[in-house]
Scaffold this motif. Structure first.
Motif, PDB file in Angstrom:
ATOM      1  N   ASP A   1      23.432 -29.854 -27.315  1.00  0.00           N
ATOM      2  CA  ASP A   1      22.457 -29.360 -28.289  1.00  0.00           C
ATOM      3  C   ASP A   1      21.723 -30.501 -28.986  1.00  0.00           C
ATOM      4  O   ASP A   1      20.510 -30.426 -29.224  1.00  0.00           O
ATOM      5  N   SER A   2      22.428 -31.558 -29.330  1.00  0.00           N
ATOM      6  CA  SER A   2      21.778 -32.676 -30.031  1.00  0.00           C
ATOM      7  C   SER A   2      20.818 -33.419 -29.109  1.00  0.00           C
ATOM      8  O   SER A   2      19.777 -33.914 -29.569  1.00  0.00           O
ATOM      9  N   ASP A   3      21.146 -33.507 -27.822  1.00  0.00           N
ATOM     10  CA  ASP A   3      20.226 -34.120 -26.857  1.00  0.00           C
ATOM     11  C   ASP A   3      18.927 -33.326 -26.790  1.00  0.00           C
ATOM     12  O   ASP A   3      17.824 -33.900 -26.831  1.00  0.00           O
ATOM     13  N   ILE A   4      19.045 -32.003 -26.658  1.00  0.00           N
ATOM     14  CA  ILE A   4      17.862 -31.152 -26.570  1.00  0.00           C
ATOM     15  C   ILE A   4      17.040 -31.258 -27.851  1.00  0.00           C
ATOM     16  O   ILE A   4      15.803 -31.343 -27.817  1.00  0.00           O
ATOM     17  N   ALA A   5      17.708 -31.296 -28.991  1.00  0.00           N
ATOM     18  CA  ALA A   5      17.007 -31.431 -30.270  1.00  0.00           C
ATOM     19  C   ALA A   5      16.258 -32.759 -30.344  1.00  0.00           C
ATOM     20  O   ALA A   5      15.130 -32.819 -30.868  1.00  0.00           O
ATOM     21  N   ALA A   6      16.867 -33.823 -29.818  1.00  0.00           N
ATOM     22  CA  ALA A   6      16.197 -35.128 -29.830  1.00  0.00           C
ATOM     23  C   ALA A   6      14.956 -35.117 -28.951  1.00  0.00           C
ATOM     24  O   ALA A   6      13.914 -35.676 -29.317  1.00  0.00           O
ATOM     25  N   PHE A   7      15.033 -34.477 -27.788  1.00  0.00           N
ATOM     26  CA  PHE A   7      13.868 -34.369 -26.910  1.00  0.00           C
ATOM     27  C   PHE A   7      12.772 -33.552 -27.591  1.00  0.00           C
ATOM     28  O   PHE A   7      11.589 -33.907 -27.537  1.00  0.00           O
ATOM     29  N   ALA A   8      13.158 -32.441 -28.243  1.00  0.00           N
ATOM     30  CA  ALA A   8      12.168 -31.607 -28.920  1.00  0.00           C
ATOM     31  C   ALA A   8      11.538 -32.353 -30.092  1.00  0.00           C
ATOM     32  O   ALA A   8      10.302 -32.302 -30.289  1.00  0.00           O
ATOM     33  N   ARG A   9      12.325 -33.057 -30.858  1.00  0.00           N
ATOM     34  CA  ARG A   9      11.826 -33.793 -32.023  1.00  0.00           C
ATOM     35  C   ARG A   9      10.825 -34.870 -31.622  1.00  0.00           C
ATOM     36  O   ARG A   9       9.836 -35.106 -32.323  1.00  0.00           O
ATOM     37  N   THR A  10      11.076 -35.515 -30.484  1.00  0.00           N
ATOM     38  CA  THR A  10      10.234 -36.637 -30.064  1.00  0.00           C
ATOM     39  C   THR A  10       9.153 -36.245 -29.064  1.00  0.00           C
ATOM     40  O   THR A  10       8.288 -37.063 -28.735  1.00  0.00           O
ATOM     41  N   GLY A  11       9.205 -34.997 -28.551  1.00  0.00           N
ATOM     42  CA  GLY A  11       8.226 -34.566 -27.552  1.00  0.00           C
ATOM     43  C   GLY A  11       8.481 -35.109 -26.168  1.00  0.00           C
ATOM     44  O   GLY A  11       7.587 -35.102 -25.306  1.00  0.00           O
ATOM     45  N   THR A  12       9.699 -35.581 -25.909  1.00  0.00           N
ATOM     46  CA  THR A  12      10.053 -36.115 -24.592  1.00  0.00           C
ATOM     47  C   THR A  12      10.096 -34.990 -23.570  1.00  0.00           C
ATOM     48  O   THR A  12      10.695 -33.944 -23.816  1.00  0.00           O
ATOM     49  N   GLY A  13       9.474 -35.207 -22.405  1.00  0.00           N
ATOM     50  CA  GLY A  13       9.379 -34.175 -21.385  1.00  0.00           C
ATOM     51  C   GLY A  13      10.488 -34.244 -20.357  1.00  0.00           C
ATOM     52  O   GLY A  13      11.213 -35.249 -20.244  1.00  0.00           O
ATOM     53  N   VAL A  14      10.606 -33.159 -19.583  1.00  0.00           N
ATOM     54  CA  VAL A  14      11.642 -33.034 -18.561  1.00  0.00           C
ATOM     55  C   VAL A  14      11.020 -32.570 -17.250  1.00  0.00           C
ATOM     56  O   VAL A  14      10.200 -31.649 -17.232  1.00  0.00           O
ATOM     57  N   ALA A  15      11.405 -33.216 -16.158  1.00  0.00           N
ATOM     58  CA  ALA A  15      11.072 -32.769 -14.806  1.00  0.00           C
ATOM     59  C   ALA A  15      12.291 -32.056 -14.240  1.00  0.00           C
ATOM     60  O   ALA A  15      13.297 -32.693 -13.920  1.00  0.00           O
ATOM     61  N   HIS A  16      12.191 -30.730 -14.145  1.00  0.00           N
ATOM     62  CA  HIS A  16      13.318 -29.908 -13.672  1.00  0.00           C
ATOM     63  C   HIS A  16      13.244 -29.801 -12.151  1.00  0.00           C
ATOM     64  O   HIS A  16      12.227 -29.386 -11.601  1.00  0.00           O
ATOM     65  N   CYS A  17      14.341 -30.187 -11.480  1.00  0.00           N
ATOM     66  CA  CYS A  17      14.385 -30.229 -10.012  1.00  0.00           C
ATOM     67  C   CYS A  17      15.528 -29.331  -9.519  1.00  0.00           C
ATOM     68  O   CYS A  17      16.597 -29.823  -9.132  1.00  0.00           O
ATOM     69  N   PRO A  18      15.351 -28.018  -9.520  1.00  0.00           N
ATOM     70  CA  PRO A  18      16.476 -27.116  -9.255  1.00  0.00           C
ATOM     71  C   PRO A  18      17.106 -27.268  -7.880  1.00  0.00           C
ATOM     72  O   PRO A  18      18.332 -27.229  -7.754  1.00  0.00           O
ATOM     73  N   SER A  19      16.291 -27.435  -6.826  1.00  0.00           N
ATOM     74  CA  SER A  19      16.871 -27.522  -5.485  1.00  0.00           C
ATOM     75  C   SER A  19      17.684 -28.791  -5.310  1.00  0.00           C
ATOM     76  O   SER A  19      18.782 -28.763  -4.755  1.00  0.00           O
ATOM     77  N   SER A  20      17.166 -29.908  -5.769  1.00  0.00           N
ATOM     78  CA  SER A  20      17.900 -31.163  -5.666  1.00  0.00           C
ATOM     79  C   SER A  20      19.167 -31.128  -6.500  1.00  0.00           C
ATOM     80  O   SER A  20      20.230 -31.594  -6.058  1.00  0.00           O
ATOM     81  N   ASN A  21      19.083 -30.572  -7.702  1.00  0.00           N
ATOM     82  CA  ASN A  21      20.283 -30.464  -8.536  1.00  0.00           C
ATOM     83  C   ASN A  21      21.372 -29.669  -7.828  1.00  0.00           C
ATOM     84  O   ASN A  21      22.561 -29.997  -7.909  1.00  0.00           O
ATOM     85  N   ALA A  22      20.981 -28.612  -7.109  1.00  0.00           N
ATOM     86  CA  ALA A  22      21.950 -27.801  -6.373  1.00  0.00           C
ATOM     87  C   ALA A  22      22.448 -28.536  -5.140  1.00  0.00           C
ATOM     88  O   ALA A  22      23.643 -28.524  -4.835  1.00  0.00           O
ATOM     89  N   ARG A  23      21.540 -29.179  -4.424  1.00  0.00           N
ATOM     90  CA  ARG A  23      21.878 -29.911  -3.189  1.00  0.00           C
ATOM     91  C   ARG A  23      22.942 -30.965  -3.468  1.00  0.00           C
ATOM     92  O   ARG A  23      23.881 -31.159  -2.687  1.00  0.00           O
ATOM     93  N   LEU A  24      22.812 -31.681  -4.596  1.00  0.00           N
ATOM     94  CA  LEU A  24      23.732 -32.754  -4.940  1.00  0.00           C
ATOM     95  C   LEU A  24      24.830 -32.287  -5.891  1.00  0.00           C
ATOM     96  O   LEU A  24      25.585 -33.114  -6.414  1.00  0.00           O
ATOM     97  N   ALA A  25      24.922 -30.974  -6.101  1.00  0.00           N
ATOM     98  CA  ALA A  25      25.973 -30.388  -6.936  1.00  0.00           C
ATOM     99  C   ALA A  25      25.997 -30.992  -8.329  1.00  0.00           C
ATOM    100  O   ALA A  25      27.058 -31.162  -8.943  1.00  0.00           O
ATOM    101  N   ALA A  26      24.805 -31.295  -8.866  1.00  0.00           N
ATOM    102  CA  ALA A  26      24.717 -31.928 -10.177  1.00  0.00           C
ATOM    103  C   ALA A  26      24.956 -30.941 -11.313  1.00  0.00           C
ATOM    104  O   ALA A  26      25.452 -31.313 -12.373  1.00  0.00           O
TER     105      ALA A  26
END
Length: 462
Positions: free
Chosen positions: A282-307
């Motif tokens: 939760d604190s990580d997400i809050a820090a990203f929201a507070r600073t406007g830091t963006g995220v590249a979500h890669c669902p297939s790769s995350n699943a492929r590598l069991a991340a």
């Protein structure tokens, strides 16, 4: 460039339209008028009468028009190492493939970029991105080769000029001969920005500063890389919070988790976007929201590598900018972003929010406007609005594959991959009738196959 006083116009009519604007405006049957490289008008019903300079009029009956897809994370060079280490987690996968990747050269990088770009463009991507961080000694002008391939394809492009300076001898994963020095990496990155970055509204090529990851980059390269990016007024990109192993690595080496480490090195901010961000509290997400830091979500790769499953619904609820990424084709062998629209929705429904995690229109927004936000180009691309750049896609939805799905956005996201009848980038056709117009697909297939064999032979003989 802005539309001229007497522009050439393309008129598209009789299609469903999902604008992905701030109000999610949609038209069951509408029109789009493109003037030179800008969207001049969009609305319900027929196009206005009396338009001059019309060079093409398209009856798009049976189609859905959307903004072009925006890819926010990729590694093009991996096209020529697809299908390897298929049952590995991230760290073991990297250890297995780095010795091969460390032997790429300029012809290989160009061929791999052509293959990666071709698959994305065929599937509706109009803005591509490549995070290239492997620069073996004496390998040639890899950045120039990649940028040249994107220019030839005709897609809008961001090169995230990556780097690594933490090799095996320093406790990292890459072979010693595959990394750069701190000074060399910074100098080469700045030279790439000076040679290729275009800050204009309708830029086709932009460059970001992109050290690879906390476990392959020194703290000093992270700090000085952030300083370089802000001095040159370009964006910053890296991998973050991808696996539990990475979190343990950061705590052992730096005495803090990845997000706190990034903040300590200047790597949170509205000019930064991170790939993956799977293991965020939760604190990580809050820090990203507070600073406007963006995220590249890669669902297939995350699943492929069991991340794991990234907390995308929680990020969106907090106000974190989120786009979609193919990721490298050695961890997402299909190499297509439009499949990520569906996978983002389905995989996130396996998480804590279940069926309420994402809906079809949220998934479409991730792949279009969300990606534009993450790349810092939301005022230029990512939605079909007057004055924005003419990057758009016509998806064919009147075939057997989608014939009984009444809602076109649901058909696009939940249904089979839809053919692309037309893809415009900067007002110019890149795809017509599900085929690329700017390059020879068969020639690219032959070249990438040959370069994959040559790389495998070199790696086997090393």
């Amino acid at each position: 460039m802005a539309a001229s006083a007497d522009p050439q116009r393309i008129v598209i009519e009789n299609c469903s339209i999902a604008t992905v604007d701030a109000h999610d405006t949609e038209y069951a049957s509408g029109y789009i008028v493109v003037a030179d490289n800008r969207i001049e008008s969009v609305g319900a019903g027929k196009a206005p009468e009396g338009l001059t300079g019309v060079v093409r009029r398209i009856d798009a009956t049976g189609h859905l028009a959307t903004p072009g897809l925006v890819n926010t994370h990729h590694h093009f060079y991996q096209w020529i190492t697809r299908g390897l280490a298929t049952d590995h987690n991230l760290f073991n996968w990297l250890v297995a493939l780095y010795p091969t990747w460390a032997r790429i050269d300029e012809p290989m990088a160009r061929a791999a970029a052509q293959g990666s770009l071709a698959m994305m463009a065929r599937g509706g991507v109009t803005t591509a991105m490549d995070h290239h961080y492997v620069f073996p000694k004496d390998s040639g002008d890899l950045s120039g080769a990649i940028i040249g391939a994107a220019r030839e394809m005709g897609v809008r492009f961001t090169l995230a000029r990556g780097s690594m300076d933490r090799s095996e001898k320093d406790g990292g994963l890459p072979p010693d001969f595959a990394v750069e020095t701190l000074e060399g990496a910074l100098a080469a990155t700045e030279a790439t920005i000076d040679a290729h970055h275009d800050a204009s509204f309708d830029a086709m090529t932009q460059v970001a500063v992109a050290p690879c990851s906390p476990f392959s980059v020194s703290t000093e390269l992270m700090r000085q890389g952030a300083e370089l990016a802000r001095r040159k007024n370009v964006r910053l990109h890296t991998h973050g919070s991808e696996t539990v192993e990475e979190e343990q690595f950061c705590k052992e080496l730096f005495g803090m988790g990845p997000t706190d480490y990034f903040e300590s090195t200047g790597w949170l901010g509205s000019d930064v976007w991170m790939a993956h961000c799977v293991h965020m509290n939760d604190s990580d997400i809050a820090a990203f929201a507070r600073t406007g830091t963006g995220v590249a979500h890669c669902p297939s790769s995350n699943a492929r590598l069991a991340a794991g499953i990234a907390r995308v619904p929680d990020m969106l609820a907090a106000g974190v900018p989120v786009g979609l990424g193919v990721d490298g084709t050695a961890s997402n062998e299909s190499g297509e972003l439009h499949t990520e629209l569906r996978n983002a929705l389905l995989i996130n429904r396996l998480g804590a929010h279940r069926e309420a995690a994402l809906n079809a229109r949220q998934a479409l927004r991730l792949g279009t406007f969300g990606g534009a936000q993450v790349l810092g180009r939301a005022d230029q691309i990512g939605s079909l609005e007057v004055g924005k750049l003419a990057d758009l896609v016509l998806w064919k939805l009147d075939t057997l594959a989608h014939s009984s799905i009444a809602d076109p956005v649901t058909a696009l996201i939940f249904g089979a991959a839809a053919p692309v009848t037309l893809s415009l980038v900067d007002g110019k056709p890149v795809v017509e009738g599900n085929h690329l117009t700017t390059v020879d697909e068969d020639a690219i297939a032959r070249t990438t196959r040959d370069e994959a064999r040559r790389l495998a032979q070199i790696a086997a003989g090393a």
